[in-house]
Write a protein that holds these residues in place. Structure first.
Motif, short mmCIF file in Angstrom:
data_model
loop_
_atom_site.label_atom_id
_atom_site.label_comp_id
_atom_site.label_asym_id
_atom_site.label_seq_id
_atom_site.Cartn_x
_atom_site.Cartn_y
_atom_site.Cartn_z
N HIS A 63 -3.34 -22.09 1.42
CA HIS A 63 -3.55 -20.49 1.80
C HIS A 63 -3.79 -19.75 0.52
N PHE A 64 -4.81 -18.96 0.18
CA PHE A 64 -4.85 -17.96 -0.68
C PHE A 64 -3.54 -17.05 -0.97
N VAL A 65 -3.10 -17.08 -2.05
CA VAL A 65 -1.97 -15.95 -2.25
C VAL A 65 -2.59 -14.91 -3.12
N ARG A 66 -2.10 -13.60 -2.75
CA ARG A 66 -2.73 -12.40 -3.38
C ARG A 66 -1.18 -11.69 -3.39
N ALA A 67 -1.51 -10.92 -4.64
CA ALA A 67 -0.30 -9.99 -4.79
C ALA A 67 -0.80 -8.58 -4.56
N PHE A 68 0.04 -7.56 -4.10
CA PHE A 68 -0.41 -6.61 -3.97
C PHE A 68 0.34 -5.27 -3.85
N SER A 69 0.04 -4.11 -4.13
CA SER A 69 0.92 -2.95 -3.98
C SER A 69 0.16 -1.84 -3.22
N ARG A 70 1.18 -1.12 -2.30
CA ARG A 70 0.60 -0.20 -1.27
C ARG A 70 1.34 1.05 -1.30
N THR A 71 0.79 2.16 -1.37
CA THR A 71 1.62 3.50 -1.55
C THR A 71 1.25 4.03 -0.22
N PHE A 72 2.49 4.23 0.45
CA PHE A 72 2.38 4.91 1.66
C PHE A 72 3.10 6.21 1.66
N VAL A 73 2.27 7.31 2.17
CA VAL A 73 2.86 8.63 2.43
C VAL A 73 3.12 8.69 3.93
N LEU A 74 4.30 9.00 4.43
CA LEU A 74 4.77 9.16 5.69
C LEU A 74 4.93 10.74 6.04
N THR A 75 4.70 11.09 7.27
CA THR A 75 5.17 12.44 7.61
C THR A 75 5.69 12.38 8.99
N ALA A 122 4.12 9.12 10.89
CA ALA A 122 2.98 8.78 11.04
C ALA A 122 2.49 8.82 9.65
N ILE A 123 1.52 7.71 9.22
CA ILE A 123 0.98 7.49 7.85
C ILE A 123 0.04 8.49 7.66
N ILE A 124 0.17 9.46 6.50
CA ILE A 124 -1.04 10.19 6.33
C ILE A 124 -1.77 9.85 4.95
N ASN A 125 -1.28 8.87 4.40
CA ASN A 125 -2.27 8.32 3.20
C ASN A 125 -1.50 6.67 2.93
N ASP A 126 -2.64 6.02 2.70
CA ASP A 126 -2.26 4.54 2.43
C ASP A 126 -3.20 4.06 1.60
N GLN A 127 -2.64 3.72 0.32
CA GLN A 127 -3.64 3.12 -0.79
C GLN A 127 -3.15 1.69 -1.02
N LEU A 128 -3.98 0.91 -0.75
CA LEU A 128 -3.81 -0.80 -0.88
C LEU A 128 -4.33 -1.21 -2.30
N THR A 129 -3.79 -1.76 -3.12
CA THR A 129 -4.26 -2.42 -4.36
C THR A 129 -4.06 -3.83 -4.32
N ILE A 130 -5.16 -4.94 -4.40
CA ILE A 130 -5.01 -6.28 -4.21
C ILE A 130 -5.45 -6.96 -5.51
N ARG A 131 -4.80 -7.93 -6.18
CA ARG A 131 -5.29 -8.71 -7.15
C ARG A 131 -4.59 -10.26 -6.97
N ASN A 132 -5.17 -11.04 -7.58
CA ASN A 132 -4.65 -12.53 -7.36
C ASN A 132 -3.14 -12.51 -8.00
N ALA A 133 -2.24 -13.17 -7.53
CA ALA A 133 -0.84 -13.53 -7.83
C ALA A 133 -0.76 -14.33 -8.87
N ASN A 134 0.34 -14.07 -9.55
CA ASN A 134 0.58 -15.19 -10.64
C ASN A 134 1.36 -16.30 -10.19
N GLN A 135 1.58 -17.30 -11.20
CA GLN A 135 1.61 -18.69 -10.90
C GLN A 135 2.98 -18.73 -9.81
#
Length: 359
Positions: free
Chosen positions: A317-329, A336-349
């Motif tokens: 399986h491919f492994v990815r690293a991510f960071s995700r910023t949620f703003v809930l109201t 409920a989520i009003i903002n969702d920003q997802l950033t994906i990159r390849n994971a380190n070893q």
């Protein structure tokens, strides 16, 4: 051997004459020494000593005597000595460690960089460089002053102008050690419960068989964006499945394209999430930082890794690293989520290793 003797005697003569001159020019009440225009000094001339304040051997005699006899000097005037360079004064900071006032006006210093030779005078609060080529075409005063402050951190008066107070940090003595890293910042138990419950529910649906169920998680006017962070020379499986949705502002320049890559409203968002590869998030490795928590909204970032699952792959399986910023109201009884920003990159070893063991 005769000549050598003569040289030594001459050196001794010069030294005693210079000492006499220092005595005449030293004011003990203010601990200040006036060495301006030494070339025309009467006593030096009468004794046949050239008061050339840019001559290495003469200056080193002067500085040696200053260090021996008035090392607690507070003010030194070196104006009107035709100085073009300050390299011969590199001993000054050690000889006069407590110097507070230095006057170098009316010389021929072309570059402010010359002052680097005498940096390290940490008590120096007043510096005069007026009527030197380097001070006349000094750009604006602010950058001239900040340049000087690099060399003399305590500087307050430059060419008669007050400098803004230096920024000081009141750090504890042990400031050298950083506190140990924390994996979470969750404010308090109430916020922690909210965030942890939300993440458990969200990712169990996201990793489940139908992401349509996430429709209930987003508010009607929610906004979502996905960005792929390409590391220069980064290794790892291609990030193709995410590229066409990627709104990496470093790469997407046209305003229209930037706008179209923003997903508005729950229908659009879930449609987009449905098309992304199936995943298994490894919650054991999550880090969470709460950015803001008010009764109305909560914002936080979650960092971690996920494996792509689904159609069996040749290797693993491919492994990815991510960071995700949620703003809930706050919404109804829940959030409920009003903002969702997802950033994906390849994971380190290390992350890849962790993910494989978890699987």
């Amino acid at each position: 051997g005769m000549r050598l003797d003569g040289d030594v005697r001459m050196e001794e003569d010069t030294t005693s004459v210079v000492l006499q001159v220092l005595g005449q020019r030293f004011d003990s009440s203010t601990r200040s020494l006036d060495l301006s225009d030494m070339f025309h000094d009467q006593t030096l001339r009468e004794n046949g000593v050239k008061g050339v304040m840019y001559d290495r051997s003469f200056v080193s005699t002067v500085l040696a005597l200053v260090g021996q006899h008035c090392s607690d000097l507070l003010s030194l005037d070196l104006s009107s000595n035709r100085l073009q360079h300050l390299e011969v004064y590199s001993e000054l900071p050690t000889k006069c460690a407590n110097l507070q006032i230095l006057n170098l006006s009316e010389n021929q210093l072309r570059s402010a960089a010359e002052l680097e030779h005498i940096q390290g005078m940490n008590s120096l609060t007043t510096l005069v460089l007026e009527n030197n080529p380097c001070s006349q075409h000094s750009q604006d005063f602010i950058s001239y002053a900040s340049n000087m402050r690099k060399f003399f951190p305590a500087l307050q008066l430059l060419d008669g102008q007050q400098l803004p107070s230096p920024v000081k940090f009141d750090l504890p003595v042990s400031a050298g050690q950083l506190p140990p890293a924390e994996r979470y910042y969750l404010v308090n138990d109430e916020v922690k419960n909210l965030v942890v419950t939300f993440l458990e529910q969200y990712f169990s649906i996201y990793d489940g068989d139908s992401r349509e169920k996430l429709l209930e998680a987003y508010s009607n006017d929610a906004v979502f964006s996905l960005s792929v962070a390409m590391q220069p020379g980064g290794r790892g499986p291609p990030l193709q499945p995410y590229i066409q949705q990627s709104r990496n502002l470093g790469r997407v320049k046209e305003p229209a394209k930037r706008h179209s890559l923003l997903k508005h409203g729950k229908i659009d968002i879930v449609q987009c999430l449905r098309d992304l590869p199936k995943t298994c998030h490894h919650a054991g490795a999550f880090s969470v930082d709460v950015i803001r928590a008010t009764p109305i909204s909560t914002a936080f970032v979650v960092y971690g890794v996920f494996s792509e699952v689904g159609e069996p792959r040749r290797d693993s399986h491919f492994v990815r690293a991510f960071s995700r910023t949620f703003v809930l109201t706050a919404a109804g009884n829940g959030v409920a989520i009003i903002n969702d920003q997802l950033t994906i990159r390849n994971a380190n070893q290390k992350s890849v290793q962790f993910a494989r063991e978890e699987m």
